[in-house]
Design a protein around this motif. Structure first.
Motif, mmCIF file in Angstrom:
data_model
loop_
_atom_site.group_PDB
_atom_site.id
_atom_site.type_symbol
_atom_site.label_atom_id
_atom_site.label_comp_id
_atom_site.label_asym_id
_atom_site.label_seq_id
_atom_site.Cartn_x
_atom_site.Cartn_y
_atom_site.Cartn_z
ATOM 1 N N SER A 136 -103.898 2.400 -25.911
ATOM 2 C CA SER A 136 -103.750 3.646 -26.545
ATOM 3 C C SER A 136 -102.880 3.728 -27.717
ATOM 4 C CB SER A 136 -103.108 4.690 -25.356
ATOM 5 O OG SER A 136 -104.128 4.901 -24.290
ATOM 6 N N THR A 137 -101.722 2.944 -27.503
ATOM 7 C CA THR A 137 -101.049 2.831 -28.932
ATOM 8 C C THR A 137 -101.928 2.195 -30.129
ATOM 9 O OG1 THR A 137 -99.056 2.433 -27.469
ATOM 10 C CG2 THR A 137 -98.837 1.920 -29.758
ATOM 11 N N MET A 138 -102.491 1.055 -29.635
ATOM 12 C CA MET A 138 -103.202 0.435 -30.749
ATOM 13 C C MET A 138 -104.428 1.430 -31.416
ATOM 14 S SD MET A 138 -105.579 -2.936 -30.455
ATOM 15 C CE MET A 138 -106.552 -2.377 -29.086
ATOM 16 N N ARG A 168 -104.517 2.128 -35.195
ATOM 17 C CA ARG A 168 -105.746 1.385 -35.987
ATOM 18 C C ARG A 168 -106.819 1.921 -35.338
ATOM 19 N NH1 ARG A 168 -104.432 -5.034 -36.396
ATOM 20 N NH2 ARG A 168 -106.025 -4.798 -37.721
ATOM 21 N N PRO A 169 -107.435 3.010 -35.607
ATOM 22 C CA PRO A 169 -108.680 3.669 -34.934
ATOM 23 C C PRO A 169 -109.834 3.110 -35.604
ATOM 24 C CG PRO A 169 -107.799 5.194 -36.527
ATOM 25 C CD PRO A 169 -106.561 4.388 -36.316
ATOM 26 N N GLU A 180 -113.781 -5.587 -44.999
ATOM 27 C CA GLU A 180 -112.545 -6.070 -45.048
ATOM 28 C C GLU A 180 -111.961 -6.125 -43.407
ATOM 29 O OE1 GLU A 180 -109.865 -3.883 -47.114
ATOM 30 O OE2 GLU A 180 -110.879 -4.447 -49.033
ATOM 31 N N TYR A 181 -112.941 -5.858 -42.488
ATOM 32 C CA TYR A 181 -112.650 -5.958 -41.020
ATOM 33 C C TYR A 181 -112.274 -7.266 -40.776
ATOM 34 C CZ TYR A 181 -113.257 -6.126 -35.949
ATOM 35 O OH TYR A 181 -112.947 -6.393 -34.866
ATOM 36 N N GLU A 182 -111.145 -7.405 -40.017
ATOM 37 C CA GLU A 182 -110.632 -8.665 -39.435
ATOM 38 C C GLU A 182 -110.306 -8.510 -37.808
ATOM 39 O OE1 GLU A 182 -106.817 -9.690 -41.291
ATOM 40 O OE2 GLU A 182 -107.697 -9.920 -43.375
ATOM 41 N N PRO A 183 -110.711 -9.475 -37.384
ATOM 42 C CA PRO A 183 -110.479 -9.373 -35.715
ATOM 43 C C PRO A 183 -109.031 -9.021 -35.329
ATOM 44 C CG PRO A 183 -111.573 -11.438 -36.301
ATOM 45 C CD PRO A 183 -111.052 -10.974 -37.474
ATOM 46 N N LEU A 184 -109.188 -8.380 -34.259
ATOM 47 C CA LEU A 184 -107.735 -7.690 -33.665
ATOM 48 C C LEU A 184 -107.096 -8.912 -32.880
ATOM 49 C CD1 LEU A 184 -108.668 -4.292 -32.401
ATOM 50 C CD2 LEU A 184 -107.602 -4.828 -34.520
ATOM 51 N N GLU A 185 -105.788 -8.946 -33.193
ATOM 52 C CA GLU A 185 -105.113 -9.927 -32.333
ATOM 53 C C GLU A 185 -104.603 -9.316 -30.996
ATOM 54 O OE1 GLU A 185 -101.836 -11.106 -34.745
ATOM 55 O OE2 GLU A 185 -103.076 -12.170 -36.397
ATOM 56 N N LEU A 186 -105.341 -9.508 -30.127
ATOM 57 C CA LEU A 186 -105.129 -8.778 -28.608
ATOM 58 C C LEU A 186 -104.487 -10.103 -27.553
ATOM 59 C CD1 LEU A 186 -108.282 -6.930 -28.232
ATOM 60 C CD2 LEU A 186 -106.089 -6.045 -29.112
ATOM 61 N N SER A 187 -103.692 -9.662 -26.958
ATOM 62 C CA SER A 187 -103.284 -10.566 -25.884
ATOM 63 C C SER A 187 -104.573 -10.867 -24.966
ATOM 64 C CB SER A 187 -101.992 -10.098 -25.245
ATOM 65 O OG SER A 187 -102.259 -8.727 -24.490
ATOM 66 N N ASP A 188 -104.072 -11.889 -24.019
ATOM 67 C CA ASP A 188 -104.874 -12.198 -22.954
ATOM 68 C C ASP A 188 -105.309 -10.810 -21.737
ATOM 69 O OD1 ASP A 188 -105.377 -14.517 -24.013
ATOM 70 O OD2 ASP A 188 -103.694 -15.438 -22.687
ATOM 71 N N ASP A 189 -104.212 -10.218 -21.494
ATOM 72 C CA ASP A 189 -104.060 -9.228 -20.639
ATOM 73 C C ASP A 189 -105.115 -8.070 -21.179
ATOM 74 O OD1 ASP A 189 -102.453 -10.647 -18.878
ATOM 75 O OD2 ASP A 189 -100.802 -9.689 -19.476
ATOM 76 N N MET A 190 -104.845 -7.651 -22.394
ATOM 77 C CA MET A 190 -105.464 -6.633 -23.124
ATOM 78 C C MET A 190 -107.252 -7.003 -23.250
ATOM 79 S SD MET A 190 -102.863 -5.739 -26.112
ATOM 80 C CE MET A 190 -104.103 -4.425 -26.744
ATOM 81 N N LEU A 191 -107.299 -8.297 -23.405
ATOM 82 C CA LEU A 191 -108.774 -8.664 -23.569
ATOM 83 C C LEU A 191 -109.584 -8.662 -22.112
ATOM 84 C CD1 LEU A 191 -108.469 -11.601 -25.925
ATOM 85 C CD2 LEU A 191 -109.383 -9.499 -26.470
ATOM 86 N N ALA A 192 -108.649 -9.046 -21.217
ATOM 87 C CA ALA A 192 -109.224 -8.913 -19.794
ATOM 88 C C ALA A 192 -109.613 -7.424 -19.362
ATOM 89 C CB ALA A 192 -108.186 -9.653 -18.930
ATOM 90 N N GLU A 193 -108.445 -6.689 -19.850
ATOM 91 C CA GLU A 193 -108.678 -5.107 -19.535
ATOM 92 C C GLU A 193 -110.017 -4.416 -20.158
ATOM 93 O OE1 GLU A 193 -108.252 -1.318 -17.682
ATOM 94 O OE2 GLU A 193 -107.483 -3.377 -16.969
#
Length: 530
Positions: free
Chosen positions: A507-509, A513-514, A459-472
């Protein structure tokens, strides 16, 4: 082929790396159990079934057979203290034939088989000795077939046949029995031994057989009969009789005084002598016709001088001249009758077991005896055992304080043993339940984790990450596999605040959602390795 094998090994290694420590322990225990069970199953399958080759062997025969088996390389096992040799079941008959061809066991060449070895030059003395040895061997083998008899030695003394001797001597025999450990022959078994030996030899009585065991104890002495058997029979009869009467009296006392407050003892003197008497009586009834009758009658009529006279000096001429004359008459009759007389012959054989005298002793606890009528107790017990004062029977009833120390101690020990047994059973059940619960818990945890992992992966679904989070995250991934180019210090300070903000969000994420983050990181690692 190598790449496919390497890929399979890599997948297996990565799968094993993702398994937790508890799962690894469970898998290891299962594998160890399977290997151990397979080993024992293989040993059981490959181990040949063994059967006795020879039993009840003498030490010399067993040693000789073992030497032959070692020389031939045959596997064997000794049992019954070395008296039995076990070999593979499929080799028993072949090995018996082989050992028999070598004259083993030598102890079996006895009995009537000795008569087959005689030749035409055998003397009369040798024939007699060989016959005696054969007879002794056959009797030994017969006695060894009895339960509890390991070995039997029989010696027979056969007297010579004398032609002009009226008082012929009777043969005698002696038997030595080697019994199994913990075995004791009863009187009936000793009687069976003496009867077997005496019945096998012509003219021998059971009283002429002496039986002893390997410890030197005389079981049956010659001339006195089987004293052990007679003593055992007498003791058993008296014991059975006493036990039956004691049970009758004890049942009444337990009801009257209560269980454990009265004890009765019965002593019976039983007459086991066997007697036989024969009596004959004759009876005649008046008027019964005789079986036979005979009548004899004699008559004589005549005159003149009777013939003869008196012997002696009176028989002279003068006496003859003075002899009288005249007529004479003689008449005689006799009658003989054989009457029918009833004859009755009666043979009475008294069976053993007649009671000579009976004595009864009753002891009651003084704590309860005061409430009972002693005379009534005496009458009740006397009637229950069949007391006969005319026969000389006696009964004694006494009241004494009972010592219950041993009974109380035994009861306390039994209660303590019962409690200890109950406690041991409870702790055993607790240990068993704990082990079972632990195993069930481990299996449940492994099953839940595997199920949860499967559900996460499915049931894994791709995380919805912002562009800054993806870049980091991309920068962190690239930095983990290669060195970054040297960046100006001022530029690093400008981007530090931005990166700190992104890291806080990451870290919050991760904390929220570990599982999804872990799945994404595993995917990155797989891509980097490929």
């Amino acid at each position: 082929m190598k790449s496919a094998l390497a890929g399979t090994l890599e997948r297996a290694r990565s799968t094993f790396a993702t398994i937790s420590l508890g799962q690894k322990v469970v898998i290891g225990l299962l594998l160890a159990g399977l290997l151990l069970g397979g080993f024992y199953f293989y040993s059981w399958i490959t181990t040949p079934t063994q059967a006795p080759l020879f039993s009840n062997l003498a030490s010399t025969d067993a040693s000789a057979i073992v030497d032959e088996l070692n020389a031939e390389g045959v596997a064997y096992t000794l049992a019954d203290g070395g008296g039995t040799i076990m070999v593979a079941k499929d080799k028993v008959y072949d090995l018996r034939l082989a050992m028999s061809g070598k004259g083993l066991p030598a102890g079996q060449d006895t009995g009537y088989a000795l008569l087959d070895e005689q030749g035409i030059t055998t003397s009369e003395f040798q024939q007699q000795v060989t016959y005696q040895r054969a007879l002794e061997g056959e009797l030994s083998k017969t006695l060894e077939a009895l339960d509890g008899v390991n070995q039997a030695v029989v010696h027979v003394a056969l007297p010579k046949d004398e032609v002009f001797v009226t008082d012929q001597k009777k043969p005698t025999a002696s038997v030595l029995l080697s019994l199994a450990p913990g075995t004791a022959l009863s009187g009936e078994q000793i009687q069976a031994v003496t009867n077997l030996v005496s019945s096998s030899i012509q003219g021998m009585d059971p009283e002429q057989v002496t039986v002893t065991d390997s410890t030197g104890q005389v079981l049956s002495a010659a001339g006195s009969g089987v004293t052990a058997a007679a003593g055992d029979a007498r003791s058993q009869v008296e014991k059975d009789y006493e036990t039956r009467l004691k049970d009758n009296a004890q049942a009444i006392l337990d009801r009257v005084a209560g269980p454990g407050h009265a004890v009765v003892s019965v002593r019976a003197d039983v007459d086991l002598d066997q007697r036989q008497s024969t009596s004959e009586t004759y009876d005649y009834k008046t008027g019964t016709p005789p079986l036979s009758s005979s009548t004899t009658t004699e008559k004589y009529n005549g005159n003149g001088t009777p013939v003869g006279g008196v012997l002696g000096p009176e028989n002279t001429a003068d006496a003859l001249s003075n002899a009288g004359g005249g007529n004479s008459t003689y008449d005689k009759s006799s009658n003989t009758e054989n009457n029918a007389v009833n004859k009755k012959t009666e043979t009475v054989e008294a069976a053993p077991g007649n009671l000579k005298r009976l004595t009864v002793s009753v002891v009651m606890d003084s704590a309860v005896a005061g409430n009972l009528n002693q005379q009534q107790v005496t009458d009740l017990v006397g009637n229950s055992v069949g007391l006969d004062s005319a026969r000389g029977d006696a009964i004694t009833v006494a009241a004494m304080p009972f010592d219950t120390t041993a009974a109380d101690q035994a009861a306390a020990e039994m209660e303590a043993a019962r409690q200890a047994e109950s406690s041991a059973q409870m702790w055993s059940m607790i240990r068993t339940g704990g082990i079972a619960a632990g195993i069930a818990l481990v299996l449940l945890i492994v099953w839940l984790r595997s199920r949860r992992r499967g559900e996460v992966e499915e049931e894994y679904e791709p995380l919805e990450l912002s562009d800054d989070m993806l870049a980091e995250l991309e920068r962190l991934r690239v930095q983990s596999v290669r060195e970054e180019a040297v960046i100006d210090t001022r530029q690093q300070e400008l981007e530090a605040a931005e990166r700190q903000k992104v890291r806080t969000e990451i870290s919050t994420m991760v904390s929220e959602r570990p599982d999804e983050v872990a799945a994404m990181l595993r995917g990155w690692l797989s891509e980097n390795k490929s």
